[in-house]
Design an enzyme around this catalytic site. Structure first.
Site, PDB file in Angstrom:
ATOM      1  N   SER A   1      59.230  89.698  77.390  1.00 56.14           N
ATOM      2  CA  SER A   1      59.698  90.481  76.255  1.00 56.14           C
ATOM      3  C   SER A   1      59.386  91.967  76.456  1.00 56.14           C
ATOM      4  CB  SER A   1      59.081  89.934  74.972  1.00 56.14           C
ATOM      5  OG  SER A   1      59.748  90.418  73.839  1.00 56.14           O
TER       6      SER A   1
ATOM      7  N   ASP B   1      64.145  85.196  75.303  1.00 52.52           N
ATOM      8  CA  ASP B   1      62.733  85.575  75.260  1.00 52.52           C
ATOM      9  C   ASP B   1      61.870  84.304  75.246  1.00 52.52           C
ATOM     10  OD1 ASP B   1      60.140  86.284  74.172  1.00 52.52           O
ATOM     11  OD2 ASP B   1      61.009  88.190  73.549  1.00 52.52           O
TER      12      ASP B   1
END
Length: 619
Positions: A95, A213
């Site tokens: 991320s 993610d």
């Protein structure tokens, strides 16, 4: 409706651009060799990782976790490790940790990464993805910007081997990126469904990868570092604590559920596979607090400094010497930063951006520093492809006025060509400008036509900051074809920070023309459009008396301010006004701002009071 020749040329050029054949490069996916690695009950799909096999033993990895804006603490972590000459052989990120890791692993000095995080307004590059069923925000500009900033553009070429972790929805497995262009692969590591687009990756003779993610399954990628052969793993976390313990709405309940899943999955991973854990206490920050980058970097730096004795002792036990990172002190990224600031980046793929404005007049022919109130919607579209931007805007729904603009970017590294036209049966407007860009100001030279009058045009914009003072200004100078007369419209604003809670903001507008309308900064009874001189001063109270508020984990309310003001107007009449106002910003995911304010004023000349809204909505 009549089209003048200039607008015909604009439309013809747009058609040629849109009809230009597209070229397609062979996908990186077709060349990648994958291997599956089992560790415990989990499967990792790993791209060709030969560069990791060559690392010396023992190998030290830094694992940078996700957390949105909170993960900016990793910059401070890396800064402290580098200052203490702690060797880093491998960077693994998820991320926002993947974004920070990419900047660092690619070879950008840590001081310049700080500059990028604190000065670059990335919020302007996240476009609302409208209309779309895929995500709220479009991210192409961010991905291309990261690649432009990096001295090495492909992961496999990084001086520090760097890994990006994502999660494949098709196979239910963790996906490890070790190669590919930054702009192609970075998306997969921060693709949060609904918020950001899911990244589709084609694979030769296999089902497609749908990558997102991995925060719910491995927020801080310590286990991934171990899978790739790291011997010593330093993990940096950016996990927050929710500021409430009652779940009386579904969004709070969902947020808490996601957080519990993250902790349940990630905490055991971090504890089991990390040799050193830097737990950054980010509970007072939101994942939307990008404007607090400086504070977050300092937090990560101080937390890491406390861990340095423990880290050095671990290195000593493993006979690992301290090693100063040999890296250029600075890179020449000023041109890229300038292009980001002025929206001059060239993006390979087509981008179509709908435009919706409400509250302020965003006419293509008006100055941008100060904008008039306009409580009517303006709408249009912007098409971007490489060096061309084409914009069309309906500026008044009652008259169907259309304004068009074509911008030819980077004709030279510092020059753009900009053409503007207005389609209208009554008003004739045209502008052609060559614009020169520097880091802090621009200069434009060209021609302007207004209502059958021709002028030579000279424009200037500047944005300067020094210590606690910020200067901004914009000037349009119209010079007659014979150079024997001129007309000028000039606007300026200064912001002085007097203390931690008080600032003053003076503004002036001067206009000696009868054909350019002055932006209206006077808050008394409405002035004429060609008011000669306006001056205002705001005394702004910026004390953080109310912390940032969040609604539904999407909308953040911040920058709440109160201010006193005094205004002066000189035109066919002279008058002063004074009053009190309040304002705040609403941000979507901390990125796209909506300005909202209200003020009450008293005009001394007319002895009348006024209550008005101040709204600026941009989609």
């Amino acid at each position: 409706m009549k089209l003048n020749k200039f607008n015909n040329y604009l439309i013809l050029l747009l058609i040629l651009i849109l009809l230009t054949p597209k070229t397609f490069a062979l996908s990186d996916s077709a060349k990648i060799i994958y291997q599956k690695v089992k560790m415990g009950n989990e499967t990792y799909i790993i791209e060709d990782s030969k560069q990791f096999d060559k690392l010396d033993d023992p190998t030290i990895a830094i694992a940078l976790g996700g957390g949105g804006a909170r993960a900016l603490v990793h910059i401070g972590v890396l800064k402290a490790l580098q200052e203490e000459n702690i060797p880093i052989d491998m960077v693994v990120g998820t991320s926002m940790g993947a974004i920070i890791g990419t900047l660092y692993g690619s070879g950008i000095p840590i001081k310049q990464i700080e500059k990028i995080a604190t000065e670059v307004t990335f919020s302007k590059m996240f476009e609302l993805n409208f209309p779309s069923t895929q995500s709220l925000l479009e991210t192409k500009k961010v991905n291309y910007s990261l690649e432009k900033l990096a001295p090495n553009k492909r992961l496999e070429e990084f001086p520090i081997p760097t890994v990006l972790l994502s999660f494949d929805l098709n196979r239910g497995a963790k996906y490890v990126h070790t190669s590919g262009r930054i702009s192609n692969v970075i998306q997969s590591s921060y693709a949060i469904p609904v918020y950001f687009p899911v990244h589709k990756k084609s694979a030769y003779n296999q089902e497609d990868f749908y990558l997102v993610d991995p925060g719910v399954v491995e927020l801080t990628p310590a286990k991934t570092a171990k899978v790739l052969g790291a011997d010593i793993i330093i993990s940096s976390t950016a996990i927050d604590q929710l500021a409430y313990d009652k779940y009386n709405n579904p969004i709070r309940a969902l947020s808490r559920m996601i957080q519990l899943l993250q902790k349940r999955n990630s905490a055991p991973i971090v504890n089991k596979y990390s040799d050193i854990i830097i737990n950054n206490n980010v509970g007072n920050y939101s994942f939307m607090d990008f404007e607090l980058a400086d504070s977050l970097i300092k937090l990560g730096y101080s937390q890491t400094k406390k861990k340095i004795p423990e880290i050095k002792e671990l290195l000593k036990q493993n006979n690992i010497a301290l090693n100063k990172l040999e890296r250029k002190q600075t890179l020449n990224i000023s041109q890229t930063l300038k292009n980001i600031k002025y929206n001059r980046l060239m993006i390979d793929s087509y981008m179509t951006k709908p435009l919706i404005y409400f509250g302020k007049d965003n006419s293509l022919f008006k100055q941008e520093l100060f904008k008039d109130e306009l409580f009517k919607p303006q709408y249009g579209a912007k098409v971007t492809k490489e060096h061309i931007d084409f914009t069309v805007l309906n500026v008044d729904k009652d008259t169907d006025d259309l304004e068009t603009s074509i911008r030819l970017k980077q004709v030279t590294p510092n020059i753009d060509l900009i053409g503007k036209g207005k389609i209208n049966s009554e008003e004739d407007k045209m502008e052609l400008t060559m614009k020169y860009y520097t880091n802090n100001y621009t200069i434009g030279f060209g021609r302007k036509k207004i209502n059958h009058q021709d002028f030579n045009l000279l424009t200037n914009e500047y944005d300067l900051s020094t210590n606690n003072i910020k200067f901004q200004g914009e000037t349009d100078l119209l010079i007659s074809p014979d150079f024997d007369s001129y007309k000028v419209l000039t606007s300026h604003q200064t912001k002085f920070k007097l203390s931690s809670i008080w600032s003053i903001k003076p503004k002036i507008v001067y206009n000696n023309t009868d054909i350019l309308s002055s932006p209206d900064i006077y808050r008394g009874i409405e002035p004429e459009e060609t008011a000669d001189f306006q001056a205002t001063i705001d005394w702004v109270y910026t004390h953080d008396f109310l912390p940032a508020l969040e609604f539904m984990k999407i909308i953040q309310v911040n920058d709440i301010q109160l201010y006193l003001f005094s205004d002066y107007l000189s035109s066919t009449r002279e008058s002063t006004a004074y009053g009190l106002g309040a304002q705040m910003n609403l941000r979507l995911l901390g990125l796209k701002p909506l300005h909202l304010g209200v003020y009450s004023s008293r005009d001394k000349k007319y002895d009348e009071s006024k209550l008005s809204w101040d709204l600026d909505l941009v989609f």
